[in-house]
Design an enzyme around this catalytic site. Structure first.
Site, PDB file in Angstrom:
ATOM      1  N   TYR A 213     -40.691 -39.302 -11.479  1.00 23.85           N
ATOM      2  CA  TYR A 213     -39.715 -40.329 -11.101  1.00 23.85           C
ATOM      3  C   TYR A 213     -39.957 -40.747  -9.649  1.00 23.85           C
ATOM      4  O   TYR A 213     -39.253 -40.357  -8.733  1.00 23.85           O
ATOM      5  CB  TYR A 213     -38.286 -39.823 -11.351  1.00 23.85           C
ATOM      6  CG  TYR A 213     -37.943 -39.959 -12.815  1.00 23.85           C
ATOM      7  CD1 TYR A 213     -37.251 -41.072 -13.286  1.00 23.85           C
ATOM      8  CD2 TYR A 213     -38.380 -39.027 -13.738  1.00 23.85           C
ATOM      9  CE1 TYR A 213     -36.986 -41.229 -14.644  1.00 23.85           C
ATOM     10  CE2 TYR A 213     -38.126 -39.171 -15.093  1.00 23.85           C
ATOM     11  CZ  TYR A 213     -37.424 -40.284 -15.532  1.00 23.85           C
ATOM     12  OH  TYR A 213     -37.179 -40.450 -16.874  1.00 23.85           O
ATOM     13  N   ARG A 220     -34.343 -38.143  -3.309  1.00 19.81           N
ATOM     14  CA  ARG A 220     -34.832 -36.829  -2.851  1.00 19.81           C
ATOM     15  C   ARG A 220     -34.719 -36.732  -1.328  1.00 19.81           C
ATOM     16  O   ARG A 220     -34.274 -35.727  -0.784  1.00 19.81           O
ATOM     17  CB  ARG A 220     -36.301 -36.624  -3.290  1.00 19.81           C
ATOM     18  CG  ARG A 220     -36.461 -36.367  -4.763  1.00 19.81           C
ATOM     19  CD  ARG A 220     -37.904 -36.036  -5.136  1.00 19.81           C
ATOM     20  NE  ARG A 220     -38.795 -37.191  -5.129  1.00 19.81           N
ATOM     21  CZ  ARG A 220     -38.947 -38.033  -6.142  1.00 19.81           C
ATOM     22  NH1 ARG A 220     -38.269 -37.858  -7.248  1.00 19.81           N
ATOM     23  NH2 ARG A 220     -39.789 -39.056  -6.053  1.00 19.81           N
ATOM     24  N   ALA A 287     -26.618 -31.503 -21.648  1.00 21.59           N
ATOM     25  CA  ALA A 287     -25.662 -31.668 -20.542  1.00 21.59           C
ATOM     26  C   ALA A 287     -24.317 -32.211 -21.029  1.00 21.59           C
ATOM     27  O   ALA A 287     -23.280 -31.928 -20.432  1.00 21.59           O
ATOM     28  CB  ALA A 287     -26.248 -32.600 -19.489  1.00 21.59           C
ATOM     29  N   ASP A 307     -28.153 -37.655 -13.336  1.00 23.04           N
ATOM     30  CA  ASP A 307     -29.242 -38.646 -13.409  1.00 23.04           C
ATOM     31  C   ASP A 307     -29.655 -38.780 -14.874  1.00 23.04           C
ATOM     32  O   ASP A 307     -30.758 -38.378 -15.263  1.00 23.04           O
ATOM     33  CB  ASP A 307     -30.417 -38.181 -12.524  1.00 23.04           C
ATOM     34  CG  ASP A 307     -31.538 -39.214 -12.471  1.00 23.04           C
ATOM     35  OD1 ASP A 307     -31.316 -40.371 -12.908  1.00 23.04           O
ATOM     36  OD2 ASP A 307     -32.641 -38.874 -12.004  1.00 23.04           O
ATOM     37  N   CYS A 347     -29.716 -45.850 -14.354  1.00 27.65           N
ATOM     38  CA  CYS A 347     -30.885 -46.700 -14.592  1.00 27.65           C
ATOM     39  C   CYS A 347     -30.670 -47.607 -15.809  1.00 27.65           C
ATOM     40  O   CYS A 347     -31.607 -48.228 -16.278  1.00 27.65           O
ATOM     41  CB  CYS A 347     -32.138 -45.848 -14.782  1.00 27.65           C
ATOM     42  SG  CYS A 347     -32.049 -44.787 -16.230  1.00 27.65           S
TER      43      CYS A 347
HETATM   44  C1  LIG Z   1     -33.740 -39.936 -15.750  1.00 29.27           C
HETATM   45  S1  LIG Z   1     -34.495 -38.430 -16.225  1.00 29.27           S
HETATM   46  C2  LIG Z   1     -34.084 -37.416 -14.852  1.00 29.27           C
HETATM   47  C3  LIG Z   1     -35.085 -37.473 -13.718  1.00 29.27           C
HETATM   48  C4  LIG Z   1     -34.952 -36.388 -12.696  1.00 29.27           C
HETATM   49  N1  LIG Z   1     -33.654 -36.407 -12.051  1.00 29.27           N
HETATM   50  C5  LIG Z   1     -36.036 -36.498 -11.645  1.00 29.27           C
HETATM   51  O1  LIG Z   1     -35.744 -36.993 -10.546  1.00 29.27           O
HETATM   52  O2  LIG Z   1     -37.184 -36.114 -11.918  1.00 29.27           O
HETATM   53  C6  LIG Z   1     -33.447 -37.892 -17.493  1.00 29.27           C
HETATM   54  C7  LIG Z   1     -33.757 -36.508 -18.067  1.00 29.27           C
HETATM   55  O3  LIG Z   1     -32.669 -36.134 -18.918  1.00 29.27           O
HETATM   56  C8  LIG Z   1     -33.172 -35.378 -20.012  1.00 29.27           C
HETATM   57  N2  LIG Z   1     -32.120 -35.429 -21.055  1.00 29.27           N
HETATM   58  C9  LIG Z   1     -31.868 -36.424 -21.934  1.00 29.27           C
HETATM   59  N3  LIG Z   1     -30.775 -36.151 -22.659  1.00 29.27           N
HETATM   60  C10 LIG Z   1     -30.299 -34.953 -22.211  1.00 29.27           C
HETATM   61  C11 LIG Z   1     -29.163 -34.170 -22.538  1.00 29.27           C
HETATM   62  N4  LIG Z   1     -28.308 -34.565 -23.466  1.00 29.27           N
HETATM   63  N5  LIG Z   1     -28.978 -33.018 -21.864  1.00 29.27           N
HETATM   64  C12 LIG Z   1     -29.846 -32.613 -20.908  1.00 29.27           C
HETATM   65  N6  LIG Z   1     -30.934 -33.323 -20.557  1.00 29.27           N
HETATM   66  C13 LIG Z   1     -31.172 -34.475 -21.194  1.00 29.27           C
HETATM   67  C14 LIG Z   1     -34.467 -36.045 -20.344  1.00 29.27           C
HETATM   68  O4  LIG Z   1     -35.305 -35.129 -21.055  1.00 29.27           O
HETATM   69  C15 LIG Z   1     -34.988 -36.386 -18.937  1.00 29.27           C
HETATM   70  O5  LIG Z   1     -35.789 -35.350 -18.473  1.00 29.27           O
END
Ligand SMILES: C[S@@+](CC[C@H](N)C(=O)[O-])C[C@H]1O[C@@H](n2cnc3c(N)ncnc32)[C@H](O)[C@@H]1O
Length: 407
Positions: A213, A220, A287, A307, A347
């Site tokens: 990302y 960060r 989550a 996020d 996003c």
């Molecule tokens: C936008 S990315 C986060 C990027 C991270 N904050 C970074 O800076 O590298 C969203 C993440 O949420 C995870 N995800 C999607 N649904 C989820 C859920 N219900 N519970 C936990 N994680 C989940 C995805 O696998 C993905 O890795």
């Protein structure tokens, strides 16, 4: 041979002349100047990806554009100058300009070199990870220009390898098949990058986006400036741990929650790489369920980071996205210590305008007064062009619990 001409409505012509990029199918005009019937949006005409000349209803030149009868975005303007057709020279100039523009970005070996429409190259994304490039071709027009793009990137940057990660989510609307392929040299399973003294492994073959990302660099950086040693941080949707590790590098105690276990494995290796493994607890879970369970268990955090992935890709998903975000924010707020902060990154472009209202409603439910301390956008190598609204696609809010003013 001159490019075929397609006429567009007055409104579309005006938008393009004001540097917007897109024309939708229902804005195209028939040769007699009338709008097309809904059932024949593209009509007989040039094939997907063809470069066409766009004219206004009086026949005056407006732009050169990529045409795609299969996409709801019928035209993506590339050049507004009649003397500058879309050829190899124009692509080379645009690429050189985009790359030079990123020269100001320091402290990192990973950056977005080309951000599609924002760099005048509709549908092209080029990310640099150390000595490697990962590219995405998201429009039929750019797809046809692959050999030219590849040759220019190879000549100008001499990367050790170029990988194409043209995933389904970006190609479907354009009627293109997803494609992952090695275009040049070698690209390892993992690439090591460095940002502000932190090191991360990036998996360009299987990771989300092109692997990392990059657009969260500002988050960060800001986190590392604000976090105090020993603060308790919850990093939900943590992916490969970039935000949690940034916080832990400042001495915070972090819990990272991520659903997809292979990402968590990479996150653990990243923590190891930065010497912060002993400050991070890992949770492989959902989550949406984990947050309410913790709120019940009396856990309290100084920071909760939300996020999530895109919660509403299009307007048709708004209601569902709104409910999902409300659920996350209500339970995140419940976890905040008295002076705690919520860091919310969003996003989902269709939801962006609703976030403050959703947080306000969630705060009312938790009977909390909130102070918006800061707001920032995607990192600077993903430029926001004012006239192209979707180029502003990521916003972060830093919101703190605020004591009620004394009576
Ligand atoms: C936008 S990315 C986060 C990027 C991270 N904050 C970074 O800076 O590298 C969203 C993440 O949420 C995870 N995800 C999607 N649904 C989820 C859920 N219900 N519970 C936990 N994680 C989940 C995805 O696998 C993905 O890795």
């Amino acid at each position: 041979m001159s490019a075929p001409t397609i006429a567009v409505s007055e409104q579309a012509a005006k938008r393009l002349r004001n540097y917007d990029c897109w024309v939708f199918q229902d804005e195209l005009l028939r040769p007699d100047g009338s709008p097309p019937a809904p059932q024949d949006p593209g009509r007989a005409g040039p094939p997907p990806g063809e470069i066409v000349e766009v004219a206004d209803r009086y026949g005056a030149f407006v732009a050169y554009a990529f045409y795609n009868p299969r996409s709801h975005i019928a035209l993506r303007a590339v050049s507004l100058c009649a003397e500058e057709p879309v050829d190899r020279a124009l692509i080379a100039r645009r690429l050189a300009h985009a790359i030079a523009r990123r020269g100001r970005l320091t402290g990192t070996t990973a950056r977005r070199l080309v951000f599609s429409e924002a760099d005048g190259l509709p549908g092209l994304v080029v990310d640099q990870y150390a000595e490697y490039l990962v590219i995405q071709l998201r429009s039929a027009g750019m797809d046809r220009l692959r050999p030219i793009v590849l040759e220019i990137l190879r000549d100008s940057l001499q990367p050790k390898g170029i990988l194409e990660r043209s995933d389904k989510e970006f190609r479907e609307d354009e009627g293109l098949q997803p494609l992952t392929q090695l275009l040049s040299g070698e690209v390892p399973e993992r690439i090591l990058i460095e940002e502000d003294g932190l090191r991360f492994w990036v998996d360009p073959h299987h990771g989300l986006k092109t692997g990392f990302y990059l657009d969260q660099r500002t988050t960060r950086r800001r986190l590392r400036e604000l976090i105090q040693p020993d603060q308790r941080v919850l990093d939900t949707f943590s992916y490969t741990g970039s935000l949690g590790i940034a916080a832990a590098s400042r001495g915070a105690r972090v819990v990272c929650v991520e659903q997809h276990e292979p990402f968590l494995e990479l996150a653990k290796d990243n923590a190891e790489l930065n010497g912060v493994s002993d400050r991070i607890e890992w949770v492989a879970g959902d989550a949406f369920y984990w947050l309410p369970a913790q709120a019940q268990a009396d856990t309290r955090m100084d920071w909760v980071i939300l996020d999530p992935p895109s919660l509403a890709k299009t307007k048709s998903h708004l209601t569902q996205g709104r409910q999902a975000l409300h659920h996350l924010v209500v339970h995140a707020l419940a976890l905040l210590a008295p002076e705690g902060s919520l860091l919310l990154s969003m996003c989902s472009y269709p939801l962006l305008g609703l976030v403050e209202e959703i947080v306000r409603i969630a705060a009312a439910q938790q009977r909390m007064r909130l102070c918006v301390r800061e707001q920032w956008l995607q990192a600077e190598d993903h430029p926001w062009i004012l006239q192209i609204p979707p180029t502003r696609y990521l916003t972060s809010w830093l919101v703190g619990r605020d004591a009620r003013p004394a009576a």
